[in-house]
Design a protein around this motif. Structure first.
Motif, PDB file in Angstrom:
ATOM      1  N   ALA A  97      -7.918   3.637   0.976  1.00 59.43           N
ATOM      2  CA  ALA A  97      -6.966   4.722   0.678  1.00 59.43           C
ATOM      3  C   ALA A  97      -7.345   5.472  -0.600  1.00 59.43           C
ATOM      4  O   ALA A  97      -6.599   6.341  -1.058  1.00 59.43           O
ATOM      5  CB  ALA A  97      -5.554   4.150   0.542  1.00 59.43           C
ATOM      6  N   ASN A  98      -8.495   5.092  -1.184  1.00 59.10           N
ATOM      7  CA  ASN A  98      -9.004   5.755  -2.387  1.00 59.10           C
ATOM      8  C   ASN A  98      -8.045   5.632  -3.582  1.00 59.10           C
ATOM      9  O   ASN A  98      -7.922   6.561  -4.380  1.00 59.10           O
ATOM     10  CB  ASN A  98      -9.301   7.232  -2.055  1.00 59.10           C
ATOM     11  N   ILE A  99      -7.378   4.478  -3.680  1.00 61.63           N
ATOM     12  CA  ILE A  99      -6.490   4.237  -4.835  1.00 61.63           C
ATOM     13  C   ILE A  99      -7.331   3.621  -5.948  1.00 61.63           C
ATOM     14  O   ILE A  99      -7.947   2.566  -5.742  1.00 61.63           O
ATOM     15  CB  ILE A  99      -5.342   3.280  -4.453  1.00 61.63           C
ATOM     16  N   LYS A 100      -7.338   4.278  -7.114  1.00 60.35           N
ATOM     17  CA  LYS A 100      -8.201   3.776  -8.195  1.00 60.35           C
ATOM     18  C   LYS A 100      -7.418   3.387  -9.445  1.00 60.35           C
ATOM     19  O   LYS A 100      -7.886   2.594 -10.256  1.00 60.35           O
ATOM     20  CB  LYS A 100      -9.224   4.857  -8.576  1.00 60.35           C
ATOM     21  N   GLU A 101      -6.232   3.969  -9.592  1.00 55.13           N
ATOM     22  CA  GLU A 101      -5.522   3.811 -10.873  1.00 55.13           C
ATOM     23  C   GLU A 101      -4.715   2.513 -10.952  1.00 55.13           C
ATOM     24  O   GLU A 101      -4.384   2.066 -12.037  1.00 55.13           O
ATOM     25  CB  GLU A 101      -4.567   5.005 -11.099  1.00 55.13           C
ATOM     26  N   ASP A 153      -9.168  -4.182  -0.449  1.00 50.96           N
ATOM     27  CA  ASP A 153      -9.820  -3.463   0.662  1.00 50.96           C
ATOM     28  C   ASP A 153      -8.956  -2.284   1.106  1.00 50.96           C
ATOM     29  O   ASP A 153      -9.465  -1.175   1.315  1.00 50.96           O
ATOM     30  CB  ASP A 153     -10.046  -4.399   1.860  1.00 50.96           C
ATOM     31  N   LEU A 154      -7.650  -2.554   1.258  1.00 49.46           N
ATOM     32  CA  LEU A 154      -6.744  -1.470   1.683  1.00 49.46           C
ATOM     33  C   LEU A 154      -6.738  -0.345   0.649  1.00 49.46           C
ATOM     34  O   LEU A 154      -6.743   0.844   1.001  1.00 49.46           O
ATOM     35  CB  LEU A 154      -5.313  -1.997   1.860  1.00 49.46           C
ATOM     36  N   PHE A 155      -6.748  -0.720  -0.620  1.00 52.13           N
ATOM     37  CA  PHE A 155      -6.725   0.287  -1.692  1.00 52.13           C
ATOM     38  C   PHE A 155      -8.003   1.126  -1.666  1.00 52.13           C
ATOM     39  O   PHE A 155      -7.963   2.334  -1.852  1.00 52.13           O
ATOM     40  CB  PHE A 155      -6.583  -0.386  -3.076  1.00 52.13           C
ATOM     41  N   LEU A 165       0.838  -1.203   0.000  1.00 47.35           N
ATOM     42  CA  LEU A 165       0.000   0.000   0.000  1.00 47.35           C
ATOM     43  C   LEU A 165       0.872   1.253   0.000  1.00 47.35           C
ATOM     44  O   LEU A 165       0.674   2.175  -0.804  1.00 47.35           O
ATOM     45  CB  LEU A 165      -0.922  -0.023   1.229  1.00 47.35           C
ATOM     46  N   GLU A 166       1.867   1.255   0.898  1.00 52.13           N
ATOM     47  CA  GLU A 166       2.757   2.434   0.976  1.00 52.13           C
ATOM     48  C   GLU A 166       3.498   2.660  -0.340  1.00 52.13           C
ATOM     49  O   GLU A 166       3.629   3.792  -0.821  1.00 52.13           O
ATOM     50  CB  GLU A 166       3.774   2.258   2.114  1.00 52.13           C
ATOM     51  N   ILE A 167       3.972   1.552  -0.941  1.00 51.07           N
ATOM     52  CA  ILE A 167       4.698   1.660  -2.222  1.00 51.07           C
ATOM     53  C   ILE A 167       3.761   2.236  -3.288  1.00 51.07           C
ATOM     54  O   ILE A 167       4.139   3.111  -4.076  1.00 51.07           O
ATOM     55  CB  ILE A 167       5.234   0.269  -2.644  1.00 51.07           C
ATOM     56  N   THR A 168       2.524   1.771  -3.285  1.00 52.53           N
ATOM     57  CA  THR A 168       1.570   2.241  -4.296  1.00 52.53           C
ATOM     58  C   THR A 168       1.281   3.721  -4.104  1.00 52.53           C
ATOM     59  O   THR A 168       1.211   4.497  -5.077  1.00 52.53           O
ATOM     60  CB  THR A 168       0.268   1.413  -4.210  1.00 52.53           C
ATOM     61  N   LEU A 169       1.133   4.149  -2.851  1.00 55.15           N
ATOM     62  CA  LEU A 169       0.879   5.579  -2.594  1.00 55.15           C
ATOM     63  C   LEU A 169       2.067   6.427  -3.065  1.00 55.15           C
ATOM     64  O   LEU A 169       1.890   7.516  -3.588  1.00 55.15           O
ATOM     65  CB  LEU A 169       0.612   5.804  -1.104  1.00 55.15           C
ATOM     66  N   SER A 170       3.289   5.913  -2.898  1.00 52.92           N
ATOM     67  CA  SER A 170       4.473   6.703  -3.282  1.00 52.92           C
ATOM     68  C   SER A 170       4.754   6.669  -4.778  1.00 52.92           C
ATOM     69  O   SER A 170       5.234   7.650  -5.331  1.00 52.92           O
ATOM     70  CB  SER A 170       5.730   6.181  -2.578  1.00 52.92           C
TER      71      SER A 170
END
Ligand code: NAD
Ligand code: MG
Length: 398
Positions: free
Chosen positions: A75-79, A70-72, A46-51
């Motif tokens: 964190a509102n990760i859509k891409e 679920d974690l994504f 998750l942290e890697i994806t946010l960065s």
């Protein structure tokens, strides 16, 4: 530097993976993270994806993929798309948009995705030495056939790569006037421990490496010097050099990362602080140079350099690996399989430290002459050796 390069990082949550991301972060004008993979550390993914906003994240199972989804969504990760399983690892390694693949999964699990990157003709940065130990000649043949670019990340092999002449001919060290490759080894945390105490060392002691901060499997391999044994086999295949022309030298300070000895008496060494970001940066940017975040070597604060020969009764795994290397592919695949099972059992406190050698020795002796003509044969052989090693572990842990 030319156009921005897309990088897939296999094993992104591990020690090499995170160091790779650190180097990429420092060189964002040159590299973009295209895809990453991880096994069980979803929070890190998750942290890697946010960065880094990769296009794909690959995990090992559908269950992990659901948990990560679920974690994504929290964190509102859509891409970023989540995928799972071995085929997905192969897809992110061979995607036509990918330029560079960092192969940093630990163990045999790295073989198939690394081969996928090779077959797609990528620039492959090889940290996962186990895949080369398992498949040696077939691996190197595939690199040639598919015109992939293979760059060693293992610090010793990266050092040797840097000390070889630019026009080095694979398999023909004599034509460049090379007499030996000198693989340096720190000797690990037990270099000076009384021999009669080796049997009772714990996993935490084995993982407490004096110079390098690494994953747990390779840390145990360093303590037993099996790591240097695997690297001996790795060097044979990476540089096409005979066993008799490779020497292992203990150098406890880990400042010289390996050397090439020439027939005229010259020895070229690559030096630096023990930090994997140096070979990672070298491999990423080759043939150019980029910043890595590693501090410059300060010669005025260095300790003395010292060197020793490795002792066989302290490090029997090293000698077993050198013997297996001479026996050939069947023995080295068996050695790697036995060692992965035995190290895992040691880390889970099912067998003692010196039992690792006992398992490895028996597996190599039993499976040293199986004919292996394809990657499928190798995977089947690996499985059979693991089954036998697991039987041995069960008996030892009763
Ligand atoms: P690590 O244990 O820190 O990380 C391993 C990575 O592989 C993690 O991302 C993990 O999620 C992934 N992984 C584990 N099992 C998996 C499986 N079954 N399927 C898919 N992915 C899986 O290990 P590390 O120290 O980073 O080492 C990685 C590789 O690099 C090893 O082959 C090691 O020998 C080599 N290497 C490491 C160093 C170092 O300094 N750490 C130095 C030289 C070579
Ligand atoms: Mg190494």
């Amino acid at each position: 530097m030319s156009a921005i390069k897309n990088v897939t990082v296999l094993g992104a949550t591990g020690s090499i993976g995170l160091n790779t991301l650190d180097v990429i972060q420092r060189n964002q004008a040159a590299f973009k993270v295209f895809a990453v993979s991880g096994h069980s550390q979803l929070q890190k993914l998750l942290e890697i994806t946010l960065s880094f906003s990769p296009k794909y994240v690959v995990v090992t199972t559908s269950e992990k993929a659901n948990q990560l989804a679920d974690l994504f969504s929290q964190a509102n990760i859509k891409e970023t798309q989540i995928l799972f399983g071995e085929q997905a690892l192969c897809d992110i390694s061979s995607d036509s948009d990918v330029d560079i693949v960092m192969s940093a999964i630990v163990g045999a699990a790295g073989l198939v995705p690394t081969m996928a990157a090779i077959k797609a003709g990528k620039q492959v940065l090889l940290a996962n030495k186990e895949s080369l130990v398992m498949s040696g000649e077939l691996f190197i043949q595939a690199v040639e056939q598919h015109q992939a670019t293979l760059i060693p990340v293992d610090s010793e092999h990266n050092a040797i790569f840097q000390c070889l002449p630019k026009d080095y001919q694979y398999g023909n060290p004599q034509s460049s006037g090379i007499s030996h490759l000198l693989l340096t080894a720190s000797g690990g945390p037990f270099r000076e421990l009384p021999l009669n105490e080796l049997h009772k060392v714990t996993p935490d002691q084995a993982c407490n490496h004096p110079n390098w901060d690494m994953g747990r499997k390779i840390s145990v391999d360093s303590a037993s010097m099996m790591n240097k044994g695997l690297e001996f086999i790795e060097a044979k295949w990476l540089f096409g050099i005979a066993e008799d022309n490779i020497k292992v030298v203990i150098h406890p300070q880990s400042t010289i990362h390996s050397m090439v000895q020439y027939v005229d008496g010259s020895v070229l060494a690559q030096m630096g602080n023990p930090d994997m970001r140096t070979p990672i940066a070298h491999a990423l940017a080759f043939p150019e140079r980029i910043v890595s975040g590693v501090k410059a070597l300060d010669f005025f604060s260095l300790q003395d350099f010292s060197f020793q020969a490795p002792c066989e009764s302290r490090f029997p795994n090293l000698y077993l690996a050198m013997h297996a290397c001479k026996l050939g592919q069947s023995a080295t695949t068996a050695l790697n399989a036995g060692n992965e099972v035995a190290v895992d059992a040691f880390l889970n406190e099912r067998i003692g430290f010196m039992d690792i050698y006992n398992v490895n020795d028996k597996v190599v002796n039993k499976f040293d002459s199986v004919a292996l003509a394809s990657i499928e044969d190798i995977i089947a052989h690996d499985k059979e050796c693991r089954n036998y090693a697991n039987d041995l572990v069960r008996k030892l842990s009763l």
